[in-house]
Design a protein around this motif. Structure first.
Motif, PDB file in Angstrom:
ATOM      1  N   THR A  12       0.842  -1.203   0.000  1.00  0.00           N
ATOM      2  CA  THR A  12       0.000   0.000   0.000  1.00  0.00           C
ATOM      3  C   THR A  12       0.877   1.253   0.000  1.00  0.00           C
ATOM      4  OG1 THR A  12      -0.151   0.245   2.402  1.00  0.00           O
ATOM      5  CG2 THR A  12      -1.817  -1.172   1.341  1.00  0.00           C
ATOM      6  N   THR A  13       0.324   2.318  -0.562  1.00  0.00           N
ATOM      7  CA  THR A  13       1.038   3.603  -0.595  1.00  0.00           C
ATOM      8  C   THR A  13       1.305   4.067   0.831  1.00  0.00           C
ATOM      9  OG1 THR A  13      -0.034   4.143  -2.678  1.00  0.00           O
ATOM     10  CG2 THR A  13       0.867   5.983  -1.428  1.00  0.00           C
ATOM     11  N   GLU A  14       0.322   3.893   1.682  1.00  0.00           N
ATOM     12  CA  GLU A  14       0.450   4.336   3.074  1.00  0.00           C
ATOM     13  C   GLU A  14       1.634   3.645   3.767  1.00  0.00           C
ATOM     14  OE1 GLU A  14      -2.939   3.250   5.373  1.00  0.00           O
ATOM     15  OE2 GLU A  14      -2.420   4.589   7.020  1.00  0.00           O
ATOM     16  N   LEU A  17       4.984   4.867   2.255  1.00  0.00           N
ATOM     17  CA  LEU A  17       5.369   6.207   2.727  1.00  0.00           C
ATOM     18  C   LEU A  17       5.851   6.158   4.172  1.00  0.00           C
ATOM     19  CD1 LEU A  17       2.517   8.355   1.123  1.00  0.00           C
ATOM     20  CD2 LEU A  17       4.952   8.421   0.523  1.00  0.00           C
ATOM     21  N   LEU A  32      10.154   1.663  -5.531  1.00  0.00           N
ATOM     22  CA  LEU A  32       8.789   1.154  -5.387  1.00  0.00           C
ATOM     23  C   LEU A  32       8.744  -0.169  -6.126  1.00  0.00           C
ATOM     24  CD1 LEU A  32       7.574   3.343  -3.772  1.00  0.00           C
ATOM     25  CD2 LEU A  32       8.532   4.526  -5.706  1.00  0.00           C
ATOM     26  N   GLU A  40      -1.055  -0.424  -6.509  1.00  0.00           N
ATOM     27  CA  GLU A  40      -1.468   0.965  -6.268  1.00  0.00           C
ATOM     28  C   GLU A  40      -1.452   1.853  -7.514  1.00  0.00           C
ATOM     29  OE1 GLU A  40      -3.078   1.207  -3.667  1.00  0.00           O
ATOM     30  OE2 GLU A  40      -1.878   2.036  -2.033  1.00  0.00           O
ATOM     31  N   LYS A  43       0.437   6.216  -9.021  1.00  0.00           N
ATOM     32  CA  LYS A  43       0.236   7.283  -8.031  1.00  0.00           C
ATOM     33  C   LYS A  43       1.139   7.072  -6.819  1.00  0.00           C
ATOM     34  CE  LYS A  43      -4.061   5.394  -6.038  1.00  0.00           C
ATOM     35  NZ  LYS A  43      -3.484   4.601  -4.982  1.00  0.00           N
ATOM     36  N   VAL A  44       1.578   5.841  -6.592  1.00  0.00           N
ATOM     37  CA  VAL A  44       2.510   5.614  -5.476  1.00  0.00           C
ATOM     38  C   VAL A  44       3.864   6.265  -5.788  1.00  0.00           C
ATOM     39  CG1 VAL A  44       3.330   3.310  -6.243  1.00  0.00           C
ATOM     40  CG2 VAL A  44       3.422   3.924  -3.826  1.00  0.00           C
ATOM     41  N   ALA A  47       3.366  10.017  -5.185  1.00  0.00           N
ATOM     42  CA  ALA A  47       3.293  10.294  -3.747  1.00  0.00           C
ATOM     43  C   ALA A  47       4.686  10.231  -3.119  1.00  0.00           C
ATOM     44  CB  ALA A  47       2.360   9.294  -3.069  1.00  0.00           C
ATOM     45  N   MET A  48       5.484   9.255  -3.553  1.00  0.00           N
ATOM     46  CA  MET A  48       6.838   9.107  -2.980  1.00  0.00           C
ATOM     47  C   MET A  48       7.734  10.265  -3.389  1.00  0.00           C
ATOM     48  SD  MET A  48       8.426   7.212  -0.864  1.00  0.00           S
ATOM     49  CE  MET A  48       7.500   5.666  -0.781  1.00  0.00           C
TER      50      MET A  48
END
Ligand SMILES: O=C(CO)[C@H](O)[C@H](O)COP(=O)(O)O
Length: 209
Positions: A12-14, A17, A32, A40, A43-44, A47-48
């Motif tokens: 997961t992105t969460e 991160l 990643l 994900e 978009k991951v 976000a990173m």
């Protein structure tokens, strides 16, 4: 000085991160993992990169076709480096390299499944890739008799810029650096540790000792 790359094989992105926030002070490249990108989406990557603009973000796309297109969508999402499989047609790797030139980014060739990694490493280096990832994937690592030393020896022999990935840990990272690697990749040794920050710090210190 060799760089330390953390391979984030979480889903997961969460979680990615959260891990990156802990280990960022000790790593140079944040990867990643392929399952994470598949779970994900790109978009991951965005976000990173937004969370760690000062780090190199490595999208482990493991591209097998449409090299230019897949590299482009990853670069547009914020990736600094993308992977293309070494087993595929030269045209796919060259296409990704063309895209990298357009965006001022870089391509890494992943040698999972390549029979003669030293020969292929030399071939693809001539196409303008940043470095070659001498890599045993998680499935190969689980086979009896696997040793990361094989990859380390191949790096020494290849005489091209390379990284080593596949079970790199505190016991082996010094050998990776001594063999002349550009990058040492550590996934499970960091995200699987009780204290990932402490694990990343120890790996970095071992590399620099
Ligand atoms: O790309 C990968 C799997 O395809 C992994 O991220 C890479 O093999 C590093 O893993 P580890 O350090 O956990 O062995």
């Amino acid at each position: 000085m060799a760089k330390l790359q953390v391979a984030i094989d979480l889903l997961t992105t969460e979680a990615a991160l959260e891990l990156a926030a802990k280990v960022a002070p000790y790593v140079d490249i944040i990867e990643l993992g392929t399952p994470l990108i598949k779970a994900e989406g790109l978009k991951v990557v965005t976000a990173m990169k937004n969370a760690h603009p000062e780090k190199l973000v490595f999208a482990d796309m493991k591209t097998a076709d449409t090299g230019a297109l897949e590299a482009e969508i990853a670069f547009k999402a914020g990736a600094d480096l993308v992977t293309v499989m070494g087993t595929v047609d030269d045209a796919t790797i060259k296409g990704a390299v063309e895209s990298a030139k357009k965006y001022g980014k870089q391509v890494v060739v992943d040698t999972i499944g390549v029979k003669d990694r030293v020969k292929r490493a030399k071939e693809v280096t001539a196409f303008g890739v940043a470095f070659v990832e001498l890599h045993a994937g998680l499935d190969e690592q689980a086979l009896p008799g696997y040793s990361v030393e094989t990859l380390i020896n191949e790096g020494r022999e290849a005489q091209v810029p390379f990284s080593v990935a596949g079970g790199v840990n505190l016991n082996t990272i010094k050998d990776v650096v001594a063999a002349g690697a550009t990058v040492a990749v550590a996934g499970g040794a960091i995200y699987g540790a009780k204290d990932p920050a402490e694990a990343a710090k120890a790996l970095k210190e071992a590399m620099e000792a």
